[in-house]
Motif scaffolding. Structure first.
Motif, PDB file in Angstrom:
ATOM      1  N   ARG A 185     -11.329  10.141   0.534  1.00 52.15           N
ATOM      2  CA  ARG A 185     -10.848   9.095  -0.364  1.00 52.15           C
ATOM      3  C   ARG A 185     -11.686   8.964  -1.629  1.00 52.15           C
ATOM      4  NH1 ARG A 185     -10.671   3.965   3.454  1.00 52.15           N
ATOM      5  NH2 ARG A 185     -12.800   4.749   3.814  1.00 52.15           N
TER       6      ARG A 185
ATOM      7  N   HIS B 128      -7.818  -0.500  -0.244  1.00 47.54           N
ATOM      8  CA  HIS B 128      -7.826   0.963  -0.208  1.00 47.54           C
ATOM      9  C   HIS B 128      -6.927   1.567  -1.270  1.00 47.54           C
ATOM     10  CE1 HIS B 128     -10.317   1.409   3.348  1.00 47.54           C
ATOM     11  NE2 HIS B 128      -9.616   0.459   3.954  1.00 47.54           N
TER      12      HIS B 128
ATOM     13  N   ARG C 188     -17.149   4.541  -5.238  1.00 49.93           N
ATOM     14  CA  ARG C 188     -15.712   4.650  -4.990  1.00 49.93           C
ATOM     15  C   ARG C 188     -15.034   5.171  -6.254  1.00 49.93           C
ATOM     16  NH1 ARG C 188     -13.602  -0.926  -2.481  1.00 49.93           N
ATOM     17  NH2 ARG C 188     -11.809   0.428  -2.076  1.00 49.93           N
TER      18      ARG C 188
END
Length: 362
Positions: free
Chosen positions: A88, A23, A51
């Motif tokens: 995120r 993460h 991501r």
């Protein structure tokens, strides 16, 4: 007790640390995209994940042919999907498989819709779709923006009076390909509010060497009298490179001109109308202009007033009637009595008295 606790947590640490590292690693990585399957036929579905994107950013997902060399014109735009990243900067979205208008090799193209431009591609093969070799200039059109764009210039007096605002869009671009890019053609667009940009092709004269950077300046011009918040966009090869806001001031000189026009024109029309009325208006009945006096006459009037005499400033017509009368009659033509025209101090005395002789006179 501490040793017992450490021994109890020892089997759990190897599984916790890699997850925490996974993460924390994407924080500084560039945006990326991946597909659940490398090949699928038209009509099927794949899952696209990503991501490293900005949180809460709107993205578009497209299947494109020829590695998207020709921009979105080589993509299946009608079967694309949109997705918003989470806190995120990650996303996961199903995407239907469709055949792009260009032959493979194909990619799944992910790009931002709002904010700073960012994009990522994931290799993908559409089963049964034709495959063709890539164009020879595959690496020649890979230009990327390396610095924040700037608008150079300012408005002047003519812009204050409604002239078209003009600026220069300065962008630092780098050639990510292996061959130099000579005289690239960019698309510059301007938009206002919710309206779509109006694109204009502009060719920059120069060469961007492979692996080098250079500053590109392109002129930007708006319509006459434009004001408000505008957005300047730049495209190359069908890909959106930058978007730069531009706040244009209101041309107050135009407002001042219209205010003066609304005040001056009615005043001039009123003055002209009054002059015309004075010329065409008939004279009043019985009114006549008095003859002008000279400086000597005024001086004589002052002298006559000092001696008690009056100046005859009646109209000439009345003076002529007085002279036409018979001398000594003292009557007007209509039979009425007329008063003598002299002052009381110069009138002849009605009674004559002799002065007594002085003493010593014979």
């Amino acid at each position: 007790m501490l040793a017992a606790l450490a021994l109890a947590l020892l089997p759990v640490l190897p599984s916790v640390l890699p997850a925490a590292a996974a993460h924390a690693a994407p924080a500084g990585d560039p945006p990326s995209a991946a597909v659940s399957r490398k090949e699928a036929g038209a009509g099927g579905s794949i899952t696209v994940t990503g991501r490293g994107w900005r949180p809460h950013t709107l993205l578009t997902l497209l299947i494109c042919g020829q590695n998207m060399i020709g921009g979105t014109n080589s993509c299946a735009n009608g079967d694309g999907r949109a997705v918003t990243t989470d806190d995120r900067g990650a996303f996961s979205r199903p995407l239907p498989v469709a055949e792009p208008p260009k032959p493979c090799p194909c990619v799944v193209h992910v790009a931002t819709v709002t904010g700073p431009a960012a994009a990522a591609d994931a290799a993908f093969k559409v089963a049964g779709h034709p495959v063709a070799p890539l164009p020879q200039d595959v690496s020649a059109g890979r230009l990327a923006v390396l610095a924040q764009p700037r608008l150079i210039g300012s408005g002047g007096l003519l812009t204050w009076f409604g002239a078209p605002p003009q600026r220069e869009l300065a962008v630092t671009v780098g050639n990510l390909g292996s061959t130099p890019t000579k005289d690239p053609i960019f698309q510059v667009g301007t938009s206002h509010g919710v309206f779509a940009p109006k694109w204009e092709d502009q060719q920059w004269r120069g060469t961007v060497p492979a692996g080098r950077r250079t500053e590109v300046r392109l002129p930007v011009e708006l319509a006459a009298g434009a004001h408000g918040d505008y957005l300047v966009s730049l495209k190359y090869g069908g890909r959106l490179l930058v978007e730069q806001p531009w706040e244009v001031g209101r041309p107050w000189g135009v407002t001042l001109f219209w205010v003066l026009l609304c005040v001056v024109v009615p005043t001039v029309v009123f003055r002209i109308g009054m002059a015309v009325v004075d010329r065409v208006r008939p004279p009043r009945p019985g009114a006549a202009a008095r003859p002008g006096r000279t400086g000597g006459d005024r001086h004589g009037d002052r002298n006559d007033g000092r001696h008690g005499d009056r100046h005859d400033d009646r109209p000439k017509g009345r003076q002529k009637d007085r002279h036409d009368r018979e001398p000594g009659t003292g009557a007007a033509p209509d039979g009425t009595a007329a008063l003598p025209w002299f002052t009381p101090d110069t009138a002849p005395s009605t009674t004559a008295t002799e002065r007594p002789p002085s003493k010593g006179s014979a």
